[in-house]
Design a protein around this motif. Structure first.
Motif, PDB file in Angstrom:
ATOM      1  N   MET A  34      -8.795 -18.586  -0.990  1.00 56.73           N
ATOM      2  CA  MET A  34      -8.843 -17.187  -1.414  1.00 56.73           C
ATOM      3  C   MET A  34      -7.683 -16.477  -0.743  1.00 56.73           C
ATOM      4  N   ALA A  35      -7.212 -15.432  -1.368  1.00 60.83           N
ATOM      5  CA  ALA A  35      -6.039 -14.760  -0.810  1.00 60.83           C
ATOM      6  C   ALA A  35      -5.967 -13.322  -1.300  1.00 60.83           C
ATOM      7  N   TRP A  36      -5.159 -12.565  -0.593  1.00 70.17           N
ATOM      8  CA  TRP A  36      -4.793 -11.206  -0.997  1.00 70.17           C
ATOM      9  C   TRP A  36      -3.288 -11.164  -1.226  1.00 70.17           C
ATOM     10  N   TYR A  37      -2.919 -10.625  -2.363  1.00 71.39           N
ATOM     11  CA  TYR A  37      -1.524 -10.368  -2.682  1.00 71.39           C
ATOM     12  C   TYR A  37      -1.353  -8.860  -2.800  1.00 71.39           C
ATOM     13  N   ARG A  38      -0.114  -8.427  -2.730  1.00 72.41           N
ATOM     14  CA  ARG A  38       0.151  -7.023  -2.983  1.00 72.41           C
ATOM     15  C   ARG A  38       1.421  -6.863  -3.814  1.00 72.41           C
ATOM     16  N   LEU A  39       1.445  -5.747  -4.502  1.00 70.10           N
ATOM     17  CA  LEU A  39       2.603  -5.385  -5.309  1.00 70.10           C
ATOM     18  C   LEU A  39       3.018  -4.001  -4.873  1.00 70.10           C
ATOM     19  N   ARG A  40       4.150  -3.946  -4.197  1.00 65.23           N
ATOM     20  CA  ARG A  40       4.646  -2.670  -3.696  1.00 65.23           C
ATOM     21  C   ARG A  40       5.709  -2.126  -4.630  1.00 65.23           C
ATOM     22  N   ARG A  45       5.703  -9.193  -6.244  1.00 63.38           N
ATOM     23  CA  ARG A  45       4.381  -9.488  -5.700  1.00 63.38           C
ATOM     24  C   ARG A  45       4.524 -10.468  -4.548  1.00 63.38           C
ATOM     25  N   GLU A  46       3.761 -10.252  -3.493  1.00 60.98           N
ATOM     26  CA  GLU A  46       3.870 -11.102  -2.315  1.00 60.98           C
ATOM     27  C   GLU A  46       2.495 -11.454  -1.764  1.00 60.98           C
ATOM     28  N   TYR A  59      -0.704 -15.690   7.173  1.00 61.40           N
ATOM     29  CA  TYR A  59      -0.335 -14.294   6.955  1.00 61.40           C
ATOM     30  C   TYR A  59       1.163 -14.149   6.708  1.00 61.40           C
ATOM     31  N   ALA A  60       1.506 -13.131   5.950  1.00 65.78           N
ATOM     32  CA  ALA A  60       2.899 -12.738   5.843  1.00 65.78           C
ATOM     33  C   ALA A  60       3.350 -12.214   7.209  1.00 65.78           C
ATOM     34  N   ASP A  61       4.602 -12.473   7.544  1.00 61.53           N
ATOM     35  CA  ASP A  61       5.106 -12.022   8.841  1.00 61.53           C
ATOM     36  C   ASP A  61       4.943 -10.511   9.019  1.00 61.53           C
ATOM     37  N   SER A  62       5.060  -9.776   7.922  1.00 60.56           N
ATOM     38  CA  SER A  62       5.030  -8.314   8.001  1.00 60.56           C
ATOM     39  C   SER A  62       3.651  -7.761   8.363  1.00 60.56           C
ATOM     40  N   PRO A  87       3.494   3.201   6.041  1.00 55.24           N
ATOM     41  CA  PRO A  87       3.801   3.623   4.668  1.00 55.24           C
ATOM     42  C   PRO A  87       4.295   2.467   3.796  1.00 55.24           C
ATOM     43  N   GLU A  88       4.981   1.511   4.382  1.00 54.43           N
ATOM     44  CA  GLU A  88       5.474   0.378   3.591  1.00 54.43           C
ATOM     45  C   GLU A  88       4.372  -0.594   3.186  1.00 54.43           C
ATOM     46  N   ASP A  89       3.161  -0.389   3.645  1.00 54.34           N
ATOM     47  CA  ASP A  89       2.021  -1.173   3.169  1.00 54.34           C
ATOM     48  C   ASP A  89       1.456  -0.632   1.856  1.00 54.34           C
ATOM     49  N   THR A  90       1.969   0.499   1.414  1.00 54.62           N
ATOM     50  CA  THR A  90       1.491   1.105   0.173  1.00 54.62           C
ATOM     51  C   THR A  90       1.723   0.184  -1.015  1.00 54.62           C
ATOM     52  N   GLY A  91       0.705   0.035  -1.839  1.00 58.42           N
ATOM     53  CA  GLY A  91       0.834  -0.789  -3.029  1.00 58.42           C
ATOM     54  C   GLY A  91      -0.517  -1.170  -3.599  1.00 58.42           C
ATOM     55  N   GLY A  92      -0.473  -1.958  -4.665  1.00 58.02           N
ATOM     56  CA  GLY A  92      -1.690  -2.497  -5.247  1.00 58.02           C
ATOM     57  C   GLY A  92      -2.030  -3.811  -4.579  1.00 58.02           C
ATOM     58  N   TYR A  93      -3.290  -3.971  -4.194  1.00 57.51           N
ATOM     59  CA  TYR A  93      -3.729  -5.185  -3.497  1.00 57.51           C
ATOM     60  C   TYR A  93      -4.672  -5.960  -4.413  1.00 57.51           C
ATOM     61  N   TYR A  94      -4.397  -7.244  -4.539  1.00 60.38           N
ATOM     62  CA  TYR A  94      -5.103  -8.084  -5.494  1.00 60.38           C
ATOM     63  C   TYR A  94      -5.721  -9.291  -4.797  1.00 60.38           C
ATOM     64  N   CYS A  95      -6.947  -9.546  -5.145  1.00 58.59           N
ATOM     65  CA  CYS A  95      -7.683 -10.693  -4.626  1.00 58.59           C
ATOM     66  C   CYS A  95      -7.511 -11.868  -5.589  1.00 58.59           C
ATOM     67  N   THR A  96      -7.356 -13.059  -5.040  1.00 62.55           N
ATOM     68  CA  THR A  96      -7.299 -14.262  -5.864  1.00 62.55           C
ATOM     69  C   THR A  96      -8.242 -15.322  -5.300  1.00 62.55           C
TER      70      THR A  96
END
Length: 122
Positions: A34-40, A45-46, A59-62, A87-96
């Motif tokens: 399972m994972a979380w991705y985001r689209l900023r 998408r990361e 985890y992503a380094d960020s 603020p740079e964490d702003t975005g859509g977060y998606y579960c997979t």
């Protein structure tokens, strides 16, 4: 056949925290990774964080040392605790989820949720 529903997004000030949750339901035999991705905005998408069925995380380094991913295999849920938000964490977060279906073939497929918006103000 499988639905992923995220919750917990919202607006928070920099330095604050949010906890995202994702619940999987449907014809599930087993969930592997399972994972979380985001689209900023303006970015691709990361992967933010991932967790195996056995609990191994990455985890992503960020987001290392700020975010924590966890899961409850009995409830088919995954969560993302986000601390010290920027603020740079702003975005859509998606579960997979990588799911083995409860059918005679034990079919395997990946599923995505519809996302939850996280907005961090300066």
């Amino acid at each position: 056949q499988v639905q992923l529903v995220e919750s917990g997004g919202g607006l928070v000030q920099a330095g604050g925290s949010l906890r995202l949750a994702c619940a999987a339901s449907g014809n599930i035999f087993r969930i592997d990774d399972m994972a979380w991705y985001r689209l900023r905005p303006g970015k691709q998408r990361e992967l933010v964080a991932g967790i195996s069925n056995g609990g191994t995380t990455n985890y992503a380094d960020s987001v290392k040392d700020r975010f924590v991913i966890s899961r409850d295999n009995a409830k088919n849920t995954v969560s993302l605790q986000m601390n010290s938000l920027k603020p740079e964490d702003t975005g859509g977060y998606y579960c997979t989820a990588a799911v083995t279906l409860n059918d005679y073939r034990r079919s395997q497929s990946g599923y995505w949720g519809q996302g939850t918006q996280v907005t961090v103000s300066a």
